[in-house]
Design a protein around this motif. Structure first.
Motif, PDB file in Angstrom:
ATOM      1  N   ASN A 277       0.324   4.325   0.034  1.00  0.00           N
ATOM      2  CA  ASN A 277      -0.002   5.377   1.002  1.00  0.00           C
ATOM      3  C   ASN A 277       0.605   5.086   2.357  1.00  0.00           C
ATOM      4  O   ASN A 277       1.165   5.960   3.002  1.00  0.00           O
ATOM      5  CB  ASN A 277      -1.517   5.520   1.141  1.00  0.00           C
ATOM      6  CG  ASN A 277      -2.123   6.234  -0.054  1.00  0.00           C
ATOM      7  OD1 ASN A 277      -1.441   7.054  -0.680  1.00  0.00           O
ATOM      8  ND2 ASN A 277      -3.346   5.907  -0.379  1.00  0.00           N
ATOM      9  N   TRP A 278       0.456   3.837   2.792  1.00  0.00           N
ATOM     10  CA  TRP A 278       1.057   3.454   4.075  1.00  0.00           C
ATOM     11  C   TRP A 278       2.564   3.659   4.021  1.00  0.00           C
ATOM     12  O   TRP A 278       3.184   4.096   4.965  1.00  0.00           O
ATOM     13  CB  TRP A 278       0.778   1.992   4.401  1.00  0.00           C
ATOM     14  CG  TRP A 278      -0.655   1.697   4.644  1.00  0.00           C
ATOM     15  CD1 TRP A 278      -1.677   2.593   4.748  1.00  0.00           C
ATOM     16  CD2 TRP A 278      -1.240   0.397   4.818  1.00  0.00           C
ATOM     17  NE1 TRP A 278      -2.855   1.938   4.960  1.00  0.00           N
ATOM     18  CE2 TRP A 278      -2.615   0.588   5.017  1.00  0.00           C
ATOM     19  CE3 TRP A 278      -0.722  -0.904   4.831  1.00  0.00           C
ATOM     20  CZ2 TRP A 278      -3.492  -0.469   5.220  1.00  0.00           C
ATOM     21  CZ3 TRP A 278      -1.585  -1.958   5.035  1.00  0.00           C
ATOM     22  CH2 TRP A 278      -2.962  -1.744   5.223  1.00  0.00           C
TER      23      TRP A 278
ATOM     24  N   ASN B 263       0.857  -1.174   0.000  1.00  0.00           N
ATOM     25  CA  ASN B 263       0.000   0.000   0.000  1.00  0.00           C
ATOM     26  C   ASN B 263       0.898   1.229   0.000  1.00  0.00           C
ATOM     27  O   ASN B 263       1.542   1.540   0.994  1.00  0.00           O
ATOM     28  CB  ASN B 263      -0.880  -0.024   1.255  1.00  0.00           C
ATOM     29  CG  ASN B 263      -1.840   1.130   1.284  1.00  0.00           C
ATOM     30  OD1 ASN B 263      -1.513   2.238   0.853  1.00  0.00           O
ATOM     31  ND2 ASN B 263      -3.038   0.886   1.793  1.00  0.00           N
TER      32      ASN B 263
ATOM     33  N   LYS C 172       3.227  -3.579  -7.342  1.00  0.00           N
ATOM     34  CA  LYS C 172       2.506  -3.568  -6.080  1.00  0.00           C
ATOM     35  C   LYS C 172       2.800  -4.719  -5.126  1.00  0.00           C
ATOM     36  O   LYS C 172       2.482  -4.620  -3.955  1.00  0.00           O
ATOM     37  CB  LYS C 172       0.996  -3.540  -6.356  1.00  0.00           C
ATOM     38  CG  LYS C 172       0.521  -2.357  -7.163  1.00  0.00           C
ATOM     39  CD  LYS C 172       0.639  -1.059  -6.400  1.00  0.00           C
ATOM     40  CE  LYS C 172      -0.550  -0.813  -5.499  1.00  0.00           C
ATOM     41  NZ  LYS C 172      -0.428   0.476  -4.785  1.00  0.00           N
TER      42      LYS C 172
END
Lengths: 522, 342
Positions: free
Chosen positions: A385-386, A383, B205
């Motif tokens: 953002n984290w 993530n 990701k």
């Protein structure tokens, strides 16, 4: 500003109003500097103060935006390092940059060989090694064989070869950039002797260092650089330690080390971690046993190569143990993978931030979670953002100076790289941290910040182990000290007994002499 | 003597940073490549009437989609700091195993799986040699470039295998290489695009891929961060061989057989594409998107050479000069950026 009574010809080198910007970022603001014949002139300043940029200008690696460089009374332009060498400037960089697999003589005359490659296509190795011998003799280092391969030399001898290389082109100005960073005490002293010898021959030395004691003992003048400006200049005889530190930091630095804890309970149930009879599979250490208690900072001292780092790497599973047992949090963790040990909260920080610490080509945000990827991951997906939040929090907590969390680690100054390395460690609250040379090669202010932080960790009942080659750091920071010598734990000191004499007594092996004397007299 | 006190200045506040862009979707290099591609496409459509026809584009996209699969694997192993020179031979090995099994009347899907298992075994073998014996990627994969090709020759005695007859009775399997979805879009393109999209998301990701980036960026630091770098390197070796194997399965289908020289030079195409696309040869940097854009550039240049009937013996020269030009352009730009910032 300067007294004008001095004769111009005394000055080997003069810098007048040197300014330099990188894009919109100005790093040098009209810097003045002078170097006289036969003096050692120290330049001190925090990391990022502009010392390296200034020296790179002198060495022809960078061109100043404005200002004058005057050598022997003549304004000159130094276009490249080659040019600098021709003008008698020798630069010994902080990191040793020799060709490991060729001989000492060939390293010393590398640039001459390059210059004459076409004029003299056939090498006269014999003559070259004679000339190298001569230069080494000038350096009081006739014990170094010019025909030896550099890779077989000790670090200190390699450093001498670096200096010899700088001198090979008849240099009159020698720049030493933190030459003692990787040297032991004896090696350092040898270097000072060489430095003195050179100044007697009329060579001027520019000496860049972080170690205050070196300035006072071995330099004639000292200039302080801060944020790209020359703040002050003193003859060393008139300089005061606190004044220098304040000039460098721009603020009052009162206590050098944070106060020690003083109320540690050395009892079994207060122990965080224990090591029993640790023995390395590659014989770098034997039968090392010790315990770490809550709230304390335990120092590991000893000479470079005494096996301190290796023991710690053995504990966290980065080295294979032959025998022994590590207990952490009441559990036997011997032989577990580093990943498992780290995620349990027992962490080791390497001494070499560039080689084995940071991902230099990656940015700050990507570096920080490398030990604890789970912090920014859910179901195997990162993530971002984290990740950014974590990075912002950590660089604030550790006061990392950066243009942003997207800045690559390679572009940070040494002190900030070190803080980033610690940020990796503290991303998730640890229970025991082992820090190998936590403040190597960084400036006074960053050092003090790291020391405060470590004390704070100890106060939070996190076990802290520090390995350090700086005796001051060990005695100033540690509640208890373990000393290693040739792969064995040979001495301990606690509370009031933590002093440099006692530590050196063990680290240097002097205790052995006492033992034999005692046995002889018995 | 001269005790001088010069100017005071406020130090930059520590720990305070500008909050810049959230996260970059496109790297500079990818944007550049897209622009270059656009220019080439516009240029070609204006100067050559045949270029923009569906018949031509289908050929371009078709061959592009095949090699693209191997490029994905190459990207991953390059990011880990390694390299794989064996992809072309491994691809051909996958084709050969698959074709021989089909000819021996084994179920075609099972044949494909067995072929992929064979490639996995090759990747595993290379990975073990690299991680356990500490041989370099270059040497090991160079040897397997020869070994895998050698196995193909040994199995086929050098004669091409034709599956034209066999595939005629296997319409569902044949669909992989020859089918068209909705009657226009070749199945190969769909396979490639889905692999590419999934891989790109994985590369960007996934935490597993992050481990690969760490390992490629600084192997020692990765190990000191508790990452099992050997396992990472082993996995990337297997992944690269596996992607080559998948390309082989599609290939054998599309061409209904195995020319025993299939895949010769594939490693060059794959490495060149990745490098043009900004994948670092030193590891730690790169994206699937970039590498695929790099491949697109290579494919368009090839097509242009064909369309303008460039003499065949000149094509390699021209093609690789263009590759060099693309890399140079980028390096120059990067150097300028470094001078500006550093």
């Amino acid at each position: 500003m300067l007294k004008t009574g001095e004769k111009m010809s005394d000055n080997l080198l003069e810098l007048k109003g040197i300014s330099k910007s990188f894009g919109s970022n100005q790093v040098l603001f009209g810097v003045n500097f002078e170097l006289k014949k036969g003096e050692v002139h120290a330049i001190i300043g925090e990391n990022g103060a502009g010392k390296s940029t200034l020296m790179n200008v002198v060495a022809g690696l960078l061109q100043p935006d404005s200002g004058e460089i005057i050598i022997g009374g003549e304004p000159v332009r130094i276009n490249n390092p080659f040019d600098a060498q021709k003008k008698g400037i020798g630069f010994v960089h902080q990191e040793i940059a020799l060709c490991a697999d060729v001989t000492v003589a060939q390293n010393i005359f590398m640039s001459r060989t390059a210059m004459q490659a076409f004029a003299k296509p056939v090498m006269d190795y014999k003559r070259q090694s004679e000339e190298a011998r001569e230069i080494l003799r000038r350096l009081d280092s006739a014990n170094i064989d010019p025909d030896a391969y550099v890779t077989n030399l000790s670090i200190s001898s390699q450093q001498v070869v670096e200096i010899a290389k700088a001198l090979s082109a008849n240099c009159g100005i020698l720049i030493l950039d933190e030459p003692t960073a990787s040297l032991t005490e004896t090696e350092t002293n040898a270097l000072y002797r060489i430095m003195r010898q050179l100044t007697l021959q009329g060579i001027g030395v520019i000496y860049i260092s972080h170690r205050m004691s070196e300035i006072f003992e071995h330099c004639d003048r000292v200039s302080v650089l801060r944020d790209g400006r020359m703040i002050s200049r003193y003859p060393v005889a008139e300089a005061r330690l606190h004044q220098l530190v304040n000039d460098m930091a721009g603020r009052e630095v009162t206590t050098i080390y944070p106060p020690k804890s003083g109320k540690i309970e050395y009892s079994g149930d207060n122990s965080l971690m224990s090591a029993e009879n640790l023995t390395d599979a590659n014989k770098r250490f034997t039968d090392v046993s010790f315990k770490l208690y809550k709230g304390e900072i335990l120092g590991f001292s000893g000479l470079v190569g005494s096996g301190r780092s290796e023991v710690m790497q053995g504990i966290v599973g980065l080295r294979r143990l032959k025998r022994g047992k590590v207990t952490f949090d009441g559990k036997d963790i011997t032989g577990k993978l580093p990943q498992a040990i780290f995620s349990n909260g027992l962490l080791y920080m390497t001494e070499d931030r560039k080689q084995s610490g940071l991902f230099l080509g990656m940015n700050i945000a990507n570096n920080i979670p490398s030990i604890h990827l789970d912090l920014i991951t859910s179901n195997g997906v990162i993530n971002s953002n984290w990740e950014r939040e974590l990075a912002l929090r950590m660089i604030k907590e550790l006061s990392v100076r950066a243009s942003g969390i997207d800045q690559d680690a390679v572009d940070l100054s040494g002190g900030n790289q070190q803080k980033l390395l610690i940020a990796k460690l503290l991303a998730k609250k640890p229970r025991v941290v082992i820090l190998d040379e936590p403040t190597r090669g960084i400036d006074v202010a960053a050092k003090a910040e790291i020391h405060q932080l470590l004390r704070k960790l100890a106060a939070e009942d996190i076990g802290v182990i520090i390995i350090s080659s700086e005796l001051n750091e060990i005695t100033g920071m540690c509640d208890r000290v373990a000393v290693m010598h040739e792969g064995s734990l040979v001495g301990e000191a606690e509370g009031g007994d933590v002093n440099s004499n006692r530590i050196m007594y063990f680290a240097s092996g002097a205790f052995k002499l006492d033992d034999t004397n005692a046995r002889a007299s018995a | 003597m001269d005790t001088v006190k010069l100017t005071e200045t406020g130090a930059a506040k520590a720990g305070e940073v500008k909050q810049k862009k959230k996260w970059k979707v496109l790297e500079m290099r990818e944007l550049n490549l897209m622009l270059i591609l656009l220019v080439i496409i516009i240029g070609l459509s204006l100067t050559n009437e045949y270029f923009a026809t569906w018949a031509n584009l289908r050929v371009v996209i078709g061959s592009f989609s095949l090699d693209g699969i191997a490029v994905i694997g190459m990207t991953v192993i390059l990011i880990s700091g390694g390299i794989d020179l064996s992809v072309g031979s491994v691809m051909c090995l996958s084709m050969t195993i698959c074709a021989l099994l089909i000819r021996a009347s084994v179920n075609p899907w099972l044949s494909a799986v067995l072929a992929l298992l064979g490639c996995t075994a090759v990747g595993l073998a290379m990975g073990l040699l690299i991680t356990k014996i500490h041989l370099s990627h270059f040497i090991v994969t160079l040897c397997f470039l020869g070994i895998a090709r050698g196995i193909v020759y040994a199995l086929t005695t050098g004669t091409p295998i034709s599956l034209v007859g066999a595939l005629k009775d296997l319409p569902s399997f044949r669909f992989i290489g020859q089918g068209q979805v909705g009657g226009i879009i070749p199945m190969t393109v769909i396979i490639f695009l889905s692999l590419a999209v999934v891989s790109e998301i994985f590369v960007r990701k996934s935490s597993l891929m992050r481990l690969v980036f760490y390992t490629g960026s600084n192997e020692k630091a990765a190990a000191f961060s508790g990452i099992n770098v050997d396992r990472v390197k082993l996995a990337t070796c297997i992944a690269c061989s596996l992607f080559a194997g998948i390309e082989g399965i599609v290939y054998v289908n599309k061409f209904s057989g195995v020319p025993v020289s299939a895949g010769t030079g594939l490693e060059m195409t794959a490495i060149a594409s990745a490098v043009i696309g900004g994948v670092s040869m030193n590891g730690g940097r790169g994206s699937v998107l970039g590498a695929i854009l790099g491949l697109a550039l290579m494919a368009l240049v090839q097509n242009a050479l064909t369309l303008f009937a460039a003499p065949p013996f000149w094509q390699d020269l021209i093609r690789y000069l263009i590759v060099l030009g693309a890399v140079l352009l980028d390096a120059l730009q990067k150097n300028r950026a470094i001078r500006r910032m550093a």
